[in-house]
Design an enzyme around this catalytic site. Sequence first.
Site, PDB file in Angstrom:
ATOM      1  N   GLY A   1       0.841  -1.206   0.000  1.00 40.41           N
ATOM      2  CA  GLY A   1       0.000   0.000   0.000  1.00 40.41           C
ATOM      3  C   GLY A   1       0.869   1.247   0.000  1.00 40.41           C
TER       4      GLY A   1
ATOM      5  N   THR B   1       5.073   2.387   5.932  1.00 38.31           N
ATOM      6  CA  THR B   1       3.673   2.013   6.134  1.00 38.31           C
ATOM      7  C   THR B   1       3.025   3.033   7.058  1.00 38.31           C
ATOM      8  OG1 THR B   1       2.125   0.503   7.202  1.00 38.31           O
ATOM      9  CG2 THR B   1       4.387   0.334   7.928  1.00 38.31           C
TER      10      THR B   1
ATOM     11  N   ASP C   1       0.813   2.171   8.963  1.00 36.25           N
ATOM     12  CA  ASP C   1       0.419   1.392  10.150  1.00 36.25           C
ATOM     13  C   ASP C   1       1.462   1.443  11.270  1.00 36.25           C
ATOM     14  OD1 ASP C   1      -1.642   0.644   8.475  1.00 36.25           O
ATOM     15  OD2 ASP C   1      -0.789  -1.315   8.005  1.00 36.25           O
TER      16      ASP C   1
HETATM   17  O1  F6P Z   1      -1.060  -1.447   5.367  1.00 36.88           O
HETATM   18  C1  F6P Z   1      -1.584  -0.218   5.005  1.00 36.88           C
HETATM   19  C2  F6P Z   1      -3.084  -0.293   4.893  1.00 36.88           C
HETATM   20  O2  F6P Z   1      -3.562   0.999   4.574  1.00 36.88           O
HETATM   21  C3  F6P Z   1      -3.792  -0.865   6.114  1.00 36.88           C
HETATM   22  O3  F6P Z   1      -3.888   0.062   7.164  1.00 36.88           O
HETATM   23  C4  F6P Z   1      -5.115  -1.263   5.506  1.00 36.88           C
HETATM   24  O4  F6P Z   1      -5.729  -2.325   6.221  1.00 36.88           O
HETATM   25  C5  F6P Z   1      -4.726  -1.728   4.145  1.00 36.88           C
HETATM   26  O5  F6P Z   1      -3.475  -1.154   3.835  1.00 36.88           O
HETATM   27  C6  F6P Z   1      -5.716  -1.353   3.073  1.00 36.88           C
HETATM   28  O6  F6P Z   1      -5.289  -1.910   1.893  1.00 36.88           O
HETATM   29  P1  F6P Z   1      -5.976  -1.609   0.498  1.00 36.88           P
HETATM   30  O7  F6P Z   1      -5.351  -0.365  -0.046  1.00 36.88           O
HETATM   31  O8  F6P Z   1      -5.654  -2.820  -0.298  1.00 36.88           O
HETATM   32  O9  F6P Z   1      -7.443  -1.430   0.739  1.00 36.88           O
END
Ligand code: F6P
Length: 359
Positions: A10, A137, A139
């Site tokens: 991401g 990230t 997160d």
């Molecule tokens: O790891 C980063 C993140 O934004 C998480 O917080 C979230 O669960 C996930 O990626 C969302 O992913 P996507 O962009 O595939 O919806």
Amino acid sequence: MRIAISTGGGDAPGLNAVIRAAVLSAVNRGWEVLGIKRGYAGLMGEDEVVPLTAMSVRGIAHLGGTILRTTNRGDPFHYPRRRADGSLEELDRSDELMQRARDLGIDAVITIGGDGSLCIAQQLYERGLKIVGVPKTIDNDVSGTITTFGFDTAVSTAIEAIDKLHTTAESHDRVIVMEVMGRHAGFIALHSGVAGTADVILIPEIPYDIEKVCEKIRARDRAGRHFSIVVVAEGAFPVGGEESILGDSLPGQEKRVGGIADKVARQIQSRTGKECRSLVLGHLQRGGMPTGYDRLLATRFGGAAVRAIEEGKFGQMVALQSPHIVTIPFEMVLLEPKRVDPEHDVVLTARATGISFGD
Ligand code: F6P
């Protein structure tokens, strides 16, 4: 010397600042730089590999996203492919990737990614690729570094949302439950909830009891505070329960956690009789300009990654261990994911200032 840069997983605000700093640091050493588009897809014939020059990275440090694009479905060891009958299979295409890197004369790779990308990097390193990692990230769940770039921006976005929710929640005597990202970690919820002065914060590291959450809301009501703000991490779950999963993910993708805010809001409304609303902050947390903190950290990481290559520190990730940027072997980073310590001072201070974790 010819190096290549890849952004995987991401996106996170600050990616472009890392790319810019790494490209300029390399170019100013007389090295050539290639950009691998869309994770490793550029090395597997599914996207391009482009030259990156000082000109290509001009004016991008403040921009969100990544000029190299990214994917969270590009693990070369488990590359998804649809068979003729429509069913799916996963292929190990790492040999292809290694061969293409050799054909392009790539001496070293900088991979900018989170735990998934760092795990792929470790496997590629074991296969002989000279690779250095940069922790990315929103997160903040990567071990070995005090923080990842992107986290500060996501927290700032969440705080701004909490500030706005306060005024509308108070006007209507409502409980508003806001869901933030973080996957299995509660850092975004904790930091934004404390800084935004939420009343309840629910995180995966502290399973909650919905009745305790309702008690806090009733207590506020009795004290004349007829509204409440609940910040819930998307991966939060009740004692004895499980994370809320958002249906199927695409092939090659991790399960998508989320949907917990709506569940919590419904439960609070039925137990307390108070009017509840919920919202999911979602990808707003990943978009937009990086904060000054993230821009500086990302720039420091980009410069440090090039120094790590120069010093032959392959199979390692650059990391912030304040006040220094250090390097740590991938295998140490991957030993365990970083999670909120329930005894951390931020949690203790939150509790001391009256915030409930629903426990
Ligand atoms: O790891 C980063 C993140 O934004 C998480 O917080 C979230 O669960 C996930 O990626 C969302 O992913 P996507 O962009 O595939 O919806």
